[in-house]
Design an enzyme around this catalytic site. Structure first.
Site, PDB file in Angstrom:
ATOM      1  N   ALA A  20       0.844  -1.199   0.000  1.00  0.00           N
ATOM      2  CA  ALA A  20       0.000   0.000   0.000  1.00  0.00           C
ATOM      3  C   ALA A  20       0.874   1.242   0.000  1.00  0.00           C
ATOM      4  O   ALA A  20       2.039   1.205   0.422  1.00  0.00           O
ATOM      5  CB  ALA A  20      -0.924   0.013   1.216  1.00  0.00           C
ATOM      6  N   ASP A  21       0.300   2.326  -0.470  1.00  0.00           N
ATOM      7  CA  ASP A  21       0.958   3.632  -0.389  1.00  0.00           C
ATOM      8  C   ASP A  21      -0.098   4.685  -0.093  1.00  0.00           C
ATOM      9  O   ASP A  21      -1.164   4.698  -0.724  1.00  0.00           O
ATOM     10  CB  ASP A  21       1.682   3.973  -1.684  1.00  0.00           C
ATOM     11  CG  ASP A  21       2.552   5.213  -1.515  1.00  0.00           C
ATOM     12  OD1 ASP A  21       3.571   5.122  -0.806  1.00  0.00           O
ATOM     13  OD2 ASP A  21       2.203   6.272  -2.066  1.00  0.00           O
TER      14      ASP A  21
END
Length: 200
Positions: free
Chosen positions: A78-79
């Site tokens: 994830a970012d």
């Protein structure tokens, strides 16, 4: 071992963020392993927040899959991006950067976007982007300076952590709270389970 076999399929977390690991553990999920993928997170000229978050999350997922400690595993990456309009706010690494972020956010709404990418056991990438709107109160000079003195902002996108002292600055959010912390839990678990991953 295939996802449809009914057996447990390992889940790796491709993230160095202790917040994401903590969020998963709150749901009773302990990743089989955690790796901090070496990914260039430099923004490209003219890159918009949504495109940036997806690009970096994909790169993390691919790097994590390449480092996977088990065959036939899911890899979660994830970012999270904090954005004001088209502008991507940095991860504050020094006090001037944190102060600039707080000054920009004060009295305004902003968006927090998290791109969630899962690499399946077949190494297919499946992604979802979740957006939350956060409203900041107008900060007094004393509130701003006290928060800067706390050091809580260090390394945080947008220069604040909603799960800490900065929660007092937020009168309202629209969307997922855990997304602002760093991982939208409901959407992430829905994505994993929809792909066939099962908890132990």
């Amino acid at each position: 071992m295939s996802p449809g076999s009914g057996a447990h399929v390992p889940l790796g977390l491709a993230s160095a963020s202790p917040r994401r690991l903590d969020l998963l553990r709150r749901c009773g999920i302990e990743p089989s392993w955690v790796v901090g993928p070496d990914v260039d997170e430099t923004t490209r000229q003219g890159e918009l927040p949504r495109a940036y978050a997806l690009r970096v999350a994909r790169a993390k997922a691919m790097a994590g899959a390449a480092q996977a400690l088990a065959a036939g595993a899911f890899v979660l990456a994830a970012d999270t991006v904090v954005a004001c309009g088209r502008r991507i706010l940095p991860k504050a690494l020094d006090e001037p950067a944190a102060a600039a972020c707080l000054d920009l956010l004060s009295g305004r709404r902003h968006r927090v976007m998290t791109a969630v990418v899962v690499a399946t056991p077949e190494r297919r990438l499946v992604e979802r982007l979740v957006e939350t709107v956060v409203r900041f109160k107008r900060l007094t000079a004393a509130e701003r300076d006290a928060y800067l003195a706390s050091g809580e902002w260090h390394g945080k996108a947008g220069g604040y952590a909603i799960q800490g002292q900065a929660e007092a600055f937020v009168p309202a959010i629209q969307g997922s709270y855990s997304n602002v912390v760093g991982l939208p839990l409901c959407e992430t678990l829905g994505l994993l389970e929809g792909l066939g991953w099962k908890r132990t």
